[in-house]
Motif scaffolding. Sequence first.
Motif, PDB file in Angstrom:
ATOM      1  N   ARG A 189       0.829  -1.201   0.000  1.00  6.67           N
ATOM      2  CA  ARG A 189       0.000   0.000   0.000  1.00  6.67           C
ATOM      3  C   ARG A 189       0.869   1.259   0.000  1.00  6.67           C
ATOM      4  O   ARG A 189       0.509   2.267  -0.632  1.00  6.67           O
ATOM      5  CB  ARG A 189      -0.953  -0.004   1.198  1.00  6.67           C
ATOM      6  CG  ARG A 189      -1.872  -1.209   1.219  1.00  6.67           C
ATOM      7  CD  ARG A 189      -2.887  -1.111   2.325  1.00  6.67           C
ATOM      8  NE  ARG A 189      -3.929  -0.152   2.038  1.00  6.67           N
ATOM      9  CZ  ARG A 189      -4.970  -0.396   1.262  1.00  6.67           C
ATOM     10  NH1 ARG A 189      -5.112  -1.579   0.687  1.00  6.67           N
ATOM     11  NH2 ARG A 189      -5.884   0.514   1.060  1.00  6.67           N
ATOM     12  N   ILE A 214      -5.166   5.033  -4.676  1.00  2.00           N
ATOM     13  CA  ILE A 214      -3.966   4.198  -4.625  1.00  2.00           C
ATOM     14  C   ILE A 214      -3.881   3.288  -5.836  1.00  2.00           C
ATOM     15  O   ILE A 214      -2.807   2.752  -6.141  1.00  2.00           O
ATOM     16  CB  ILE A 214      -3.911   3.369  -3.327  1.00  2.00           C
ATOM     17  CG1 ILE A 214      -5.136   2.462  -3.204  1.00  2.00           C
ATOM     18  CG2 ILE A 214      -3.795   4.269  -2.120  1.00  2.00           C
ATOM     19  CD1 ILE A 214      -5.060   1.506  -2.039  1.00  2.00           C
ATOM     20  N   SER A 235      -5.534  -5.437  -4.009  1.00  2.81           N
ATOM     21  CA  SER A 235      -4.447  -4.501  -4.265  1.00  2.81           C
ATOM     22  C   SER A 235      -3.277  -5.193  -4.935  1.00  2.81           C
ATOM     23  O   SER A 235      -2.869  -6.289  -4.548  1.00  2.81           O
ATOM     24  CB  SER A 235      -3.984  -3.865  -2.945  1.00  2.81           C
ATOM     25  OG  SER A 235      -5.023  -3.127  -2.360  1.00  2.81           O
ATOM     26  N   SER A 261     -10.621  -2.149   3.876  1.00  2.00           N
ATOM     27  CA  SER A 261      -9.641  -1.063   3.992  1.00  2.00           C
ATOM     28  C   SER A 261      -9.688  -0.104   2.818  1.00  2.00           C
ATOM     29  O   SER A 261      -8.888   0.818   2.759  1.00  2.00           O
ATOM     30  CB  SER A 261      -8.221  -1.636   4.111  1.00  2.00           C
ATOM     31  OG  SER A 261      -7.911  -2.444   2.995  1.00  2.00           O
ATOM     32  N   ASP A 262     -10.590  -0.328   1.883  1.00  2.00           N
ATOM     33  CA  ASP A 262     -10.655   0.501   0.684  1.00  2.00           C
ATOM     34  C   ASP A 262     -12.079   0.936   0.403  1.00  2.00           C
ATOM     35  O   ASP A 262     -13.045   0.328   0.865  1.00  2.00           O
ATOM     36  CB  ASP A 262     -10.130  -0.269  -0.539  1.00  2.00           C
ATOM     37  CG  ASP A 262      -8.672  -0.655  -0.404  1.00  2.00           C
ATOM     38  OD1 ASP A 262      -7.892   0.164   0.085  1.00  2.00           O
ATOM     39  OD2 ASP A 262      -8.325  -1.794  -0.786  1.00  2.00           O
ATOM     40  N   ASP A 308      -7.837   4.552  -0.337  1.00  2.00           N
ATOM     41  CA  ASP A 308      -7.610   4.009   0.998  1.00  2.00           C
ATOM     42  C   ASP A 308      -8.617   4.634   1.966  1.00  2.00           C
ATOM     43  O   ASP A 308      -8.749   5.858   2.045  1.00  2.00           O
ATOM     44  CB  ASP A 308      -6.175   4.310   1.444  1.00  2.00           C
ATOM     45  CG  ASP A 308      -5.862   3.682   2.783  1.00  2.00           C
ATOM     46  OD1 ASP A 308      -6.163   4.306   3.810  1.00  2.00           O
ATOM     47  OD2 ASP A 308      -5.307   2.572   2.803  1.00  2.00           O
TER      48      ASP A 308
END
Length: 1572
Positions: free
Chosen positions: A767, A840, A880, A1170-1171, A1185
Amino acid sequence: MSKKVILCMHMCLLWSCFLSCRVGMSCLCSSDSVVERRALRETVFPRFREHCRHSLGLEVRALVGHQYGAASLPTQVEVSEYQLLLQESQQAGISTQELERVYQRDENTVPASYCLRPSHRHACCPTQAEVKEEVKDAELRKVFQTAVSLCVHNDLMTPERAKSYYRSGNICAVSQCMQIFSLLKCNLTVCLQPSMQICDLLWRTVLMKTSPPPTSDELLSELCDVFLPGLITSSKLLVYATTTECDHRHGYTTTRRRGYAEGLCQQVHSDLAGLIDDLKISEDSNLGNFTFCWLQVRAYVEQRDPQCPLVVMGGPCTGKTVLLARCTQKVDALYFTLRTDPSCITNPREDISNCSPTSVLDSHHKPTKEQNLNFRAMSCSNPGGLSIIKPDVCLSELKERLSSLFTLLPSAKQPLILLLDGLDQLENSFSHQIIESFPSPLPPGVKLIFTVSSNRKHLIGEESGCVCVQLGSVDRKQCVKMLASLLRGSGRRVTSGQQALVNQALTSCCLPLYTRLLHAHASLWHSDSDVAESSLPDGIHSSISALLDHLEQTHGSTLVARAVSYLTLSRTGLSEAELTDLLSCNEEVLAEHVCHSEGIPQVDVERLLMKLKSFLVKRTVADSQVLLWVSRHFKLVVAKRYLGSLEVRRKIHSEIADYFSGRWACESGKPHIVNQKSRLNKALNINIDRQQTSQPFVFFSSKDVGRVKMRKVLELPYHLEQSGRWEELECELLMALGFHLAMVQAGLLGDLVAMLESYEDSSQFLRERLLLASILKSSACFLQISPLQLLTVMETNLLPYLELFPALECYVKEIRNDRRCRGRGLGTVLCPSPSSILPIQCLKCCDRSSGGCVIETAAAEFGIVAQIMDDGSAWIWSGSGCDIVKLSPSFEQEEVKFAGVNSSGPFLLLSTQCNQLFVWDVTGPEMLVEVKARLKKELECSQTPNKIGGFAAYQKKLFLWWKDESCVSVFDISSGTLTHFQCQGSVTCLALSSDGFFMYCGQDDGTVSIFDIKASNLIGTCSNSNHSTVTSIILCEDKREMACVDRNGNVSLWDVADEVQLPRLVKEHFDQSESNNILSTDYSEEISTLLVCQGLKVSLWDTCNWELWDQFLAPKGKAFTQAVLSQDGHLFLALLDTCSLVLVWTVNTGECVLSLETTKQPHTLLRMASDVICVNRDGCLTVWDSEMIDVAGTALKMGCGVKEVVAEETGEWFYTTDGSEKVWRWSLNTGLPHDNFLHDGPVEKLQLSLNSIHLVSLSAGEIYVWNTETGENIVRISGSRATNILITPNSKFGVSISERGLSRVWKMALGSFVCSIHLYLSDAQVSPESTYLIGRRYGDLLAASLWSGSISKRFSCVESSEHVVAFQTLTEHPDFVVVMAASGAVYTWKVAEETICRHFQLPYTFHCHPQDFQMSSDGTYALLSTDNGTISLLDLSRVRLCSFKAEGPIIKACLHQTGCFVAYISHPSSLENSCTCFLHARPILTVTRLSDGERIGSVRLPKNPLTLMACERQCVFVGFEDGSVGVYSVSDDMIDEEVSSREGLNGQRKQCPFDRTPFSWFPRATPNITWP
């Protein structure tokens, strides 16, 4: 008298820009100059080496000792001369038996000669057994030299010829090195130090036995005037010589010798540095003759627009690679003749590249997946430069990049020549697809040449229209002629018997490469050698193995093995210096060469390379000449012979990585101690210091100008990856500022982004890397033009999120250390609150056909996202670091077309247009399981697909329902069984208990049916009062409650504690406002919040007590389409119709605080663990993020634009006002507002006392005095009618300025009245001694006493028509005031004495603008104006005017109080305005040093500024229009130390945003002082 001489020679050749003669013979120096040699080695040459590398990028290896060793026996003597020597010796009675024993006749030499037997050749490190042989060798040398002397004496040999037999072994080695370097086209620097001992070493006089021996002067003259010039004439070397003298009566005492050594070091360094600084790199385009079809290639290249590719075809080892390499060399010379500048792009195989090599395809790296190719791809952002690592480039991306090249690069003056080698060696039919992707016909200015093996010519097709050059096999006769030519060129031949065997060997294999290998083998034969048919290698690989066997015997097995392994595993080849350094760092190699205390001699490496010169090609890579194998078969043989295991390959890669990382450079030299038996049979410990040259990524020749070390950039990442040191690659390279700066400066930003985005299973900081890549991508346009702005760009973007990514703190520290090392710069201390955040990841699938649209999307656990397109295709994103891949299930039926997708927990349920259902458990293997549902016949026979309404999962059971159907089917994945539950109405939603025992089914009539799953029976039902469709069921099992949300947003709460009785209604909430159907809901159990999104509003529910928390209306004329909660629930994100942005609201104030940009119109928002993911309508994904959204969205800032900033002298606390009732006090240490001071009206003016104890504010005509230490409003004054307020420098009194009333002076702490001033003074200032209030009135300057209020002093211009336009009191000169008149006259007024001094008159081109006028506290500098993008300054210390241009129109300017610098904000230039990227369009904050006008630093501001202020410490404050504040530190060696940057946030960011709300200080309820 002894003389010492230093001779520096350098050669300037094509393609070469570094010096590469290593310390080859320093180990043979005698002890008489050990002090000097040590001083040169330890003092001069490290400095000189770094000087060369930093100034010109030269690599230096230069030091040859003063003593050359005894003249050795010649290795070869012509037959006639040898017989003459024997004859003269025998006639003189000298025995020649031993001499005849060590020489043997060889007819294979041209001319025939006697050759020294191998056992008597010089050995690098003599063993104990060889010591005795050396005694015999000395006797033999004496016999040989005597024979030569007799021949000369008897006039049978010329003196010139005789001299060759008296040269020392090292001088011969120098000569050999010169020949080697001439062949290898390298530059050379050699330093020689002859001394008195060379008398018997250089040559012996043999002309007359009675002649005295030559003196040292004669020997020095012979060396400088005869030997060396003759040696270097053929190489066209420049010679520079100096001599120094020493008094031989006193000799070299320790002090004198040390002094001489120091002087020698200074002289050597100065002279060598001067030579290098004057070095001119010349070019030579004569690269030899082509063996193959250059004329055909040249004819193709010279065509104006060929429109079709040129294909070089041939079998294995026919020379395709060599031909392409030679063509690459020749193209540049050809186009130079045609006065054009080609962009020649080649692949990184064993070819020779041109002026601008770019990696395109690497046939040695095979595809790893069906969708991906593991090769090197070019960077379109740097078309003329070098593109490096990007593994796993998909085929579609390569096509896109090739298309960009064809579109952007070619022109009439700069045609694009693309050369691809080994294209046919790619697997999985990618070769054919790449060839098909070439446009037909080729665009104008494009010329494409590639190679294809004859057995794969089907790749180009019969109707491709390509021009073909066929490299056919060479017949045996041609090979025989070729071999004979090669032997003649090397001065060798073979006997007739040997020739017969050669002919037979060439019959079985008649390839050019085999012929060259056979030449290397046959050149070793003597005329009496016993050569049998079995001794000849029978193929290419066998011949290469035989060559390696011979090299091992000659040079040592370890040296050869390591050298060829390094060459084989290098990514872009190795230079000779690099190869030598690598060998000198290897433990095993050093063990074979322990006699060299400086490492492996360059001459040993050059001897080895001389043997391989026919099989190595040179190529210019990153301005360095490197060596590569001429054929891939050498790599194959070396890999099989030396690199058989993964461990060995990784070890070699690791050694190369250590070298390029600089692990053993400078102070970290790698010691190596070995035990060796001396000649006295005693063990000696030899300490070999393997200290290598430094390996920074960028060499800075000045503070701003740097040269990138491209060799390190190219090789280091590759070898770290191949050696398995992924953690080191990730932490010390991919997340290192130095590597980023080098890549950006080299124009490889695109490749850097690709490396950062590459996925690795063992990655710990994926990340972090994705964030770095996102910043670089968003700033790519700006950084390509201004690469040195990388530091400010990265620092500004990373600072707000450091607590989220602590691994990046070291990166920010590197930025600050770099700025500190450069001695100047503008750093960021406090970033303004972000108004947007960077994604991201932005993902798109290039293989997807354009024009498609997403119809459904779903997200499962672990970040898996699935989407269905309108063409029936399904695409999966696995999280990711992964790409979007197409889902292609393999079934017996025809291609599957999907219709929909749903998710629940770890399961994805996909439905097809043929009524099939497939489920995928994302926690298991990537496998679809078909749901064998025994459904109703009408469903099975339906011609239209049955739309899945949804499903819920519990362990391995799936509970499915269909739209407009009342049946719920339960499918057990483990057993494949299917059961059904029947409801009264159409099922619209479903919920399961946490234990999986109960099922709750919501229906379209408002009914909820509760089933016992295990017993398969209905327990009970309940219904809302308005019978509205239930859209969502939420179970609160800890309270045994069930909440039902209907389609209108109404909520019904039921008590389901009793499993026997029917559910009991607890409460029911009806929305009384106009409502419409629910579009989406989002429930977060962690924060007990339910979000309900409708078209015109978003409602938030507190699920603890099921109360409506708040409602948010859509903007006027807009409608919500979807909304989701943020991770911590303090924000929610929403999509609006006809809006391409994702908007973020704060639930606390209802304010829209962020706007997130997407590439296309959004379709769906997905909140992951987390996203936050936005799925666009075209199927592209934008990933943010979640924590970054929370940090940016909850960042504290004022409600309106910052209008004023005041700061303490230390800068630790500062105050801001935005025109509202609040004044915020900020802590620079935490970067957060600490507290605020409330007023009963808008704050108009703000002042802070110099001692920082009192804060005075003007609000709605009232004056507030605050004690900053206690926060107490100690004084509140009404009736002042003030328009401005001032505080005296002694911090004891305040002054209120009124335009229409009395201006008053009052005591700060009490508010008591001191005096009144009846006249209004504009632009008023308090004198530094706190005695006068000075201001303008009617063109004059008046000074009113602060004690009486009377006007006691007056300044009037000499001419009545003149008037004062600006003035400034001087803190450091309290008696004086600098006055500017309208005419441009500059005065100083001494107030106390009322004396006036006119200094000078400004020219008409300079004007003073009162609104811009500022002055330093010491009166040194004055800022006059900022018109037309120009800063005009008056330097009173040197009585001069100066000005400098800004980037564009100036918005704000601020002169620092000390006069060290001026800070100003300007708009970008018109050229930059033409660019649409974000940074190019932003205002620029620039700080310029006033003493010399040099720019200290600049930074692009992310928002529009309103205020600018510089505090006494080197800090610049900028207030922005959105209420945020930015603080920037000025770092300059010529100014005092900068303000220390915040190292951390002290945990403040981790607090809840509501807990970080500033504490409020309230004012007095009523004024305690009222003025009349």
